[in-house]
Design a protein around this motif. Structure first.
Motif, PDB file in Angstrom:
ATOM      1  N   GLN A 132       4.601   4.185 -10.038  1.00 56.50           N
ATOM      2  CA  GLN A 132       5.981   4.868 -10.317  1.00 56.50           C
ATOM      3  C   GLN A 132       5.948   6.141 -10.643  1.00 56.50           C
ATOM      4  O   GLN A 132       6.659   7.156 -10.110  1.00 56.50           O
ATOM      5  N   GLY A 133       4.989   6.662 -11.425  1.00 60.44           N
ATOM      6  CA  GLY A 133       4.863   8.021 -11.619  1.00 60.44           C
ATOM      7  C   GLY A 133       4.606   8.918 -10.724  1.00 60.44           C
ATOM      8  O   GLY A 133       5.190  10.068 -10.431  1.00 60.44           O
ATOM      9  N   VAL A 134       3.697   8.364  -9.825  1.00 61.39           N
ATOM     10  CA  VAL A 134       3.362   9.365  -8.459  1.00 61.39           C
ATOM     11  C   VAL A 134       4.619   9.188  -7.415  1.00 61.39           C
ATOM     12  O   VAL A 134       5.010  10.274  -6.852  1.00 61.39           O
ATOM     13  N   ARG A 135       5.277   8.298  -7.505  1.00 62.99           N
ATOM     14  CA  ARG A 135       6.503   8.037  -6.616  1.00 62.99           C
ATOM     15  C   ARG A 135       7.567   9.078  -6.986  1.00 62.99           C
ATOM     16  O   ARG A 135       8.093   9.729  -6.466  1.00 62.99           O
ATOM     17  N   ASP A 136       7.633   8.960  -8.282  1.00 62.52           N
ATOM     18  CA  ASP A 136       8.800   9.608  -9.067  1.00 62.52           C
ATOM     19  C   ASP A 136       8.608  11.389  -8.710  1.00 62.52           C
ATOM     20  O   ASP A 136       9.454  12.000  -8.598  1.00 62.52           O
ATOM     21  N   ALA A 137       7.279  11.688  -8.497  1.00 64.81           N
ATOM     22  CA  ALA A 137       7.005  13.024  -8.273  1.00 64.81           C
ATOM     23  C   ALA A 137       6.764  13.266  -6.926  1.00 64.81           C
ATOM     24  O   ALA A 137       6.484  14.665  -6.598  1.00 64.81           O
ATOM     25  N   GLY A 138       7.360  12.454  -5.898  1.00 65.11           N
ATOM     26  CA  GLY A 138       7.149  12.675  -4.629  1.00 65.11           C
ATOM     27  C   GLY A 138       5.742  12.590  -3.900  1.00 65.11           C
ATOM     28  O   GLY A 138       5.365  13.336  -3.218  1.00 65.11           O
ATOM     29  N   GLY A 139       4.718  11.966  -4.718  1.00 62.07           N
ATOM     30  CA  GLY A 139       3.352  12.012  -4.298  1.00 62.07           C
ATOM     31  C   GLY A 139       3.111  10.900  -3.475  1.00 62.07           C
ATOM     32  O   GLY A 139       4.070  10.233  -3.027  1.00 62.07           O
ATOM     33  N   GLU A 140       2.098  10.886  -2.817  1.00 61.39           N
ATOM     34  CA  GLU A 140       1.588   9.971  -1.848  1.00 61.39           C
ATOM     35  C   GLU A 140       0.685   8.913  -2.312  1.00 61.39           C
ATOM     36  O   GLU A 140      -0.287   9.405  -3.037  1.00 61.39           O
ATOM     37  N   ILE A 141       0.883   7.621  -1.706  1.00 64.61           N
ATOM     38  CA  ILE A 141       0.234   6.698  -2.011  1.00 64.61           C
ATOM     39  C   ILE A 141      -0.802   6.447  -0.681  1.00 64.61           C
ATOM     40  O   ILE A 141      -0.223   5.859   0.007  1.00 64.61           O
ATOM     41  N   ILE A 142      -2.285   6.333  -0.896  1.00 63.02           N
ATOM     42  CA  ILE A 142      -2.850   6.318   0.457  1.00 63.02           C
ATOM     43  C   ILE A 142      -2.796   4.677   0.435  1.00 63.02           C
ATOM     44  O   ILE A 142      -3.227   3.723  -0.620  1.00 63.02           O
ATOM     45  N   ARG A 143      -2.680   4.179   1.722  1.00 63.64           N
ATOM     46  CA  ARG A 143      -2.587   2.601   1.890  1.00 63.64           C
ATOM     47  C   ARG A 143      -3.311   2.398   3.049  1.00 63.64           C
ATOM     48  O   ARG A 143      -3.465   3.116   4.121  1.00 63.64           O
ATOM     49  N   THR A 144      -4.028   0.973   3.197  1.00 63.54           N
ATOM     50  CA  THR A 144      -4.501   0.722   4.243  1.00 63.54           C
ATOM     51  C   THR A 144      -3.596   0.365   5.441  1.00 63.54           C
ATOM     52  O   THR A 144      -2.298  -0.178   5.231  1.00 63.54           O
ATOM     53  N   PRO A 145      -3.920   0.678   6.634  1.00 60.18           N
ATOM     54  CA  PRO A 145      -2.945   0.053   7.862  1.00 60.18           C
ATOM     55  C   PRO A 145      -2.809  -1.593   7.673  1.00 60.18           C
ATOM     56  O   PRO A 145      -3.581  -2.107   7.089  1.00 60.18           O
ATOM     57  N   GLY A 146      -1.766  -2.044   8.444  1.00 59.33           N
ATOM     58  CA  GLY A 146      -1.556  -3.421   8.008  1.00 59.33           C
ATOM     59  C   GLY A 146      -0.909  -3.855   7.099  1.00 59.33           C
ATOM     60  O   GLY A 146       0.339  -3.706   6.887  1.00 59.33           O
ATOM     61  N   MET A 147      -1.212  -4.479   6.216  1.00 60.10           N
ATOM     62  CA  MET A 147      -0.854  -5.012   4.894  1.00 60.10           C
ATOM     63  C   MET A 147      -0.464  -3.939   3.831  1.00 60.10           C
ATOM     64  O   MET A 147       0.390  -4.250   2.907  1.00 60.10           O
ATOM     65  N   GLY A 148      -1.164  -2.790   3.945  1.00 53.25           N
ATOM     66  CA  GLY A 148      -0.513  -1.530   3.179  1.00 53.25           C
ATOM     67  C   GLY A 148      -1.179  -1.790   1.750  1.00 53.25           C
ATOM     68  O   GLY A 148      -0.266  -1.443   0.871  1.00 53.25           O
ATOM     69  N   PHE A 149      -2.484  -2.059   1.601  1.00 47.41           N
ATOM     70  CA  PHE A 149      -3.018  -2.265   0.426  1.00 47.41           C
ATOM     71  C   PHE A 149      -3.033  -0.981  -0.254  1.00 47.41           C
ATOM     72  O   PHE A 149      -3.629   0.022   0.382  1.00 47.41           O
ATOM     73  N   ALA A 150      -2.623  -0.824  -1.427  1.00 47.27           N
ATOM     74  CA  ALA A 150      -2.595   0.511  -2.013  1.00 47.27           C
ATOM     75  C   ALA A 150      -4.142   1.227  -2.703  1.00 47.27           C
ATOM     76  O   ALA A 150      -4.694   0.151  -3.202  1.00 47.27           O
ATOM     77  N   VAL A 151      -4.443   2.141  -2.049  1.00 45.47           N
ATOM     78  CA  VAL A 151      -5.808   2.540  -2.325  1.00 45.47           C
ATOM     79  C   VAL A 151      -5.873   3.692  -3.647  1.00 45.47           C
ATOM     80  O   VAL A 151      -6.890   3.523  -4.497  1.00 45.47           O
ATOM     81  N   GLY A 287     -14.161   0.461   1.041  1.00 44.94           N
ATOM     82  CA  GLY A 287     -13.757   0.750   2.318  1.00 44.94           C
ATOM     83  C   GLY A 287     -15.186  -0.081   3.064  1.00 44.94           C
ATOM     84  O   GLY A 287     -15.304  -0.074   4.485  1.00 44.94           O
ATOM     85  N   GLU A 288     -16.198  -0.513   2.476  1.00 47.18           N
ATOM     86  CA  GLU A 288     -17.141  -1.133   3.310  1.00 47.18           C
ATOM     87  C   GLU A 288     -16.858  -2.322   3.964  1.00 47.18           C
ATOM     88  O   GLU A 288     -15.842  -3.148   3.562  1.00 47.18           O
ATOM     89  N   ASP A 289     -17.203  -2.217   5.437  1.00 46.94           N
ATOM     90  CA  ASP A 289     -16.551  -3.456   6.142  1.00 46.94           C
ATOM     91  C   ASP A 289     -15.275  -3.326   6.123  1.00 46.94           C
ATOM     92  O   ASP A 289     -14.660  -4.715   6.584  1.00 46.94           O
ATOM     93  N   GLY A 290     -14.422  -2.532   5.796  1.00 49.68           N
ATOM     94  CA  GLY A 290     -13.068  -2.538   5.947  1.00 49.68           C
ATOM     95  C   GLY A 290     -12.299  -3.236   4.863  1.00 49.68           C
ATOM     96  O   GLY A 290     -11.118  -3.385   4.721  1.00 49.68           O
ATOM     97  N   ALA A 291     -12.979  -3.113   3.938  1.00 46.72           N
ATOM     98  CA  ALA A 291     -12.355  -4.124   2.544  1.00 46.72           C
ATOM     99  C   ALA A 291     -12.206  -3.163   1.501  1.00 46.72           C
ATOM    100  O   ALA A 291     -13.088  -2.310   1.142  1.00 46.72           O
ATOM    101  N   TYR A 292     -11.201  -3.273   0.728  1.00 44.37           N
ATOM    102  CA  TYR A 292     -10.859  -2.670  -0.507  1.00 44.37           C
ATOM    103  C   TYR A 292     -10.640  -3.533  -1.725  1.00 44.37           C
ATOM    104  O   TYR A 292     -10.291  -4.621  -1.482  1.00 44.37           O
ATOM    105  N   GLY A 293     -10.740  -3.261  -3.063  1.00 41.08           N
ATOM    106  CA  GLY A 293     -10.421  -4.086  -3.919  1.00 41.08           C
ATOM    107  C   GLY A 293     -11.828  -5.077  -4.202  1.00 41.08           C
ATOM    108  O   GLY A 293     -12.953  -4.492  -3.893  1.00 41.08           O
ATOM    109  N   LYS A 294     -11.876  -6.039  -4.971  1.00 38.53           N
ATOM    110  CA  LYS A 294     -12.771  -6.911  -4.995  1.00 38.53           C
ATOM    111  C   LYS A 294     -13.156  -8.057  -4.210  1.00 38.53           C
ATOM    112  O   LYS A 294     -13.029  -8.073  -2.995  1.00 38.53           O
ATOM    113  N   HIS A 295     -13.049  -9.291  -4.975  1.00 39.39           N
ATOM    114  CA  HIS A 295     -12.876 -10.832  -4.266  1.00 39.39           C
ATOM    115  C   HIS A 295     -14.069 -11.411  -3.507  1.00 39.39           C
ATOM    116  O   HIS A 295     -14.325 -12.569  -3.114  1.00 39.39           O
TER     117      HIS A 295
END
Length: 475
Positions: A132-151, A287-295
C-alpha cells in the motif's frame, strides 16, 4: 551460566544469496552474515521442512514435519478450527518454563492454536502495509504476466521503512532483559513482492543477471504446472533484471540489520554469552523456469541458509555438509541452553546427534479445493482438479519428490509424478532420472520411504481447512 539466544529469522532467503554460501555474482556481498559464518558453523545442506511459510514455521518451533503437525499449507494460518496434532509443544515455551524471557519481533505466521512466545510484536511485518505504501506514492509493482504475481517494488524515499522497527525493538529487548533471553528478530524480507528502500533498491543495478533458464527435459508436471500458473516464463527480460536487483538489494538491507544486531550484542557486552542463529523458513524462485515465490523442492526454494554461532564452542569458520532440516532447530537451541527436549519433539540436536541418512519434507493438503495460491483461489493441478500434496526425500546425493495425495485421496501410482535428481552431478537439480533404469533402486528406495511416511501422516478433513480460511498476507 544460562546463555542468551538471538534468533535472526528471514523469509524467502535463499542460501545462494549469501556470499558465504557462494553467490554466483561476486559483486554481491553480505559481510555481516559472512561474519557470522566466520565465527560459527555454516550448514551447507540445510533444507526447509516445507517450502511454504506456515508449515515451515510450525516445524521450526515444534521440531515436527507437516505430516506430523497436520499443518500442510498457509491455509492453517487463518482457520481457527483447523485441526493440528494434539501433542505439539514449542521450544520457546520450553525455554520460558526454564526461566528464559522469550520475545518475538516481526513476522510470526503460525496456526492460531500455537502461541509460543511470552511477548510477540508484529510491527514491521505487514506485506499489505508495504504494498500500500508503494501504491500511495504512485510507485510501480512489477508483476508476472497472466495471474499478476507481485514480484518487486521500491519503497518511497520520504517514508520510514516499517521493517526497521523489528531491529530497533529487538535491540531494545536485549538491552532491557536481566534474565537469559530468547529474542527473535523475524523479518519479512526478502519475501516477494520484494519492496525495499534506497539505497538498497538500486545497489546492484550494475550487475548483469543472466536470463532465467528454461525448463529442462523431463521435469515434473508439478513444477511445470506451478510455473504455468505463476506466469513468469512470459516476463519481460528487463522486469526479470529489475526483480533480481530488488531481491539482492533486500538481502543487502537484511545484512545491514544483521550488522546492527551483532553490533548491539558487542556494545551490550553480550556477545560472549549469546548463541546466534541465522536461518530462513524457505528459499524462493527468482524467475528460474518461469517461477517466482517458493512451493517446490527445487534447491532455490527448498534449500535454506543455517548459521549457528555459539561463543562457547571452539568451531569458528566450520562448514558442515551433513543433512539438516527445519525440524532440527528446536532441539539444537534447547541443547545449546542445556535443556532436555520433550519426547514429542522431533528433529535432532545438530551438535549432539548423528546425521540422518534421509530427510523428508512435505507440502500441500491435496484436497479437491486446494489451489497453488490459496490466498487468491488460483492454481488447479495439471489435471484440472485440486493442487496436490507432495513429499520430498533427500540424501546427501539424491533428491526424490512425488505426489502422494490428490483431490482428497491417495494418489495412484500413475499420478505420483516422480522426479529424481543426482544433486552431486547436477547441483541445480534440473535433470530427471526417475525413468533411467540405472537409478531405479535409488528411486524405489526413496519412494518407499515417502509412501511409508505419507501413509501414517496426520491429515485434516478434506474440506474443513477451507471452510473458514482467511487468506494470509504474505507467506
Amino acid at each position: 551460566m544460562k546463555p542468551n539466544v538471538l534468533w535472526i529469522m528471514c523469509d524467502e532467503l535463499r542460501a545462494d544469496a549469501i556470499s558465504a554460501y557462494g553467490n554466483a555474482h561476486p559483486e554481491i556481498q553480505t559481510p555481516n552474515m559472512d561474519r557470522l559464518a566466520e565465527a560459527g558453523v555454516l550448514f551447507e545442506s540445510s533444507y526447509t521442512a516445507s517450502p511454504v511459510c506456515v508449515p515451515a514455521r510450525t516445524s521450526l518451533v515444534t521440531g515436527r514435519r507437516p505430516d506430523e503437525t497436520g499443518v500442510w499449507g498457509n491455509e492453517a494460518h487463518g482457520d481457527q478450527a483447523h485441526a493440528i496434532a494434539p501433542d505439539l509443544v514449542t521450544f520457546p515455551e520450553v525455554l520460558a518454563s526454564a526461566g528464559w524471557s522469550t520475545r518475538d519481533f516481526g513476522k510470526e505466521h503460525l496456526p492460531p492454536a500455537l502461541s509460543p512466545w511470552q511477548s510477540q510484536d508484529p510491527a514491521g511485518s505487514s506485506m499489505r502495509e508495504l504494498v500500500q505504501g508503494v501504491r500511495d506514492a504512485g510507485g510501480e509493482i512489477i508483476r508476472t504476466p497472466g495471474m499478476g504475481f507481485a514480484v518487486a517494488g521500491t519503497w518511497p524515499e520520504d517514508r520510514d521503512y516499517p521493517p526497521e522497527a523489528i531491529t530497533r525493538r529487538a535491540i531494545e529487548a536485549m538491552s532491557e532483559v536481566d534474565e537469559p533471553f530468547l529474542v527473535r528478530a523475524s523479518y519479512l524480507q526478502p519475501h516477494t513482492p520484494v519492496i525495499v528502500p534506497e539505497p538498497w533498491a538500486s545497489r546492484y543495478e550494475h550487475v548483469d543477471f543472466a536470463a532465467a533458464p528454461a525448463f529442462a527435459d523431463g521435469t515434473s508436471r508439478f513444477e511445470t504446472r506451478f510455473a504455468e500458473v505463476n506466469g513468469g516464463h512470459d516476463m519481460d527480460p528487463s522486469d526479470f533484471q529489475r526483480a533480481q536487483v530488488a531481491y539482492h538489494g533486500a538481502v543487502a538491507w537484511l545484512d545491514d540489520q544483521v550488522g546492527q544486531l551483532i553490533g548491539a550484542l558487542e556494545r551490550l557486552g553480550l556477545a560472549g554469552s549469546t548463541v546466534v542463529v541465522l536461518t530462513s523458513d524457505h528459499g524462493a524462485h527468482l524467475g528460474e523456469d518461469g517461477a517466482y515465490g517458493k512451493h517446490t523442492f527445487a534447491p532455490q526454494s527448498h534449500r535454506v541458509p543455517l548459521i549457528v554461532v555459539d561463543p562457547r564452542r571452539d568451531v569458528p569458520g566450520t562448514r558442515r555438509a551433513d543433512l539438516a532440516d527445519g525440524t532440527d532447530l528446536a532441539r539444537t537451541i534447547l541443547g545449546a541452553c542445556g535443556i532436555d527436549s520433550p519426547p514429542q519433539m522431533g528433529g535432532r540436536d545438530l551438535f549432539a546427534d548423528p546425521a540422518p541418512e534421509i530427510i523428508l519434507s512435505a507440502i500441500g493438503y491435496g484436497a479437491a479445493q486446494s489451489r497453488a495460491f490459496p490466498n487468491r483461489g488460483i492454481g488447479t493441478g495439471h489435471h484440472g482438479g485440486g493442487w496436490p500434496q507432495r513429499f520430498c526425500a533427500r540424501t546427501r546425493r539424491y533428491r526424490l519428490d512425488m505426489t502422494t495425495r490428490i483431490d482428497g485421496r491417495t494418489a495412484e501410482p500413475d499420478e505420483a509424478d516422480l522426479f529424481l535428481a543426482d544433486s552431486l552431478a547436477d547441483p541445480l537439480e534440473r535433470t530427471n532420472l526417475a525413468e533411467d533404469p540405472r537409478y531405479r533402486p535409488i528411486r524405489d528406495w526413496l519412494a518407499a520411504a515417502v509412501r511409508e511416511c505419507a501413509d501414517r501422516a496426520y491429515q485434516p478433513d478434506d474440506h474443513s481447512v477451507y471452510e473458514t480460511f482467511v487468506p494470509p498476507v504474505g507467506g
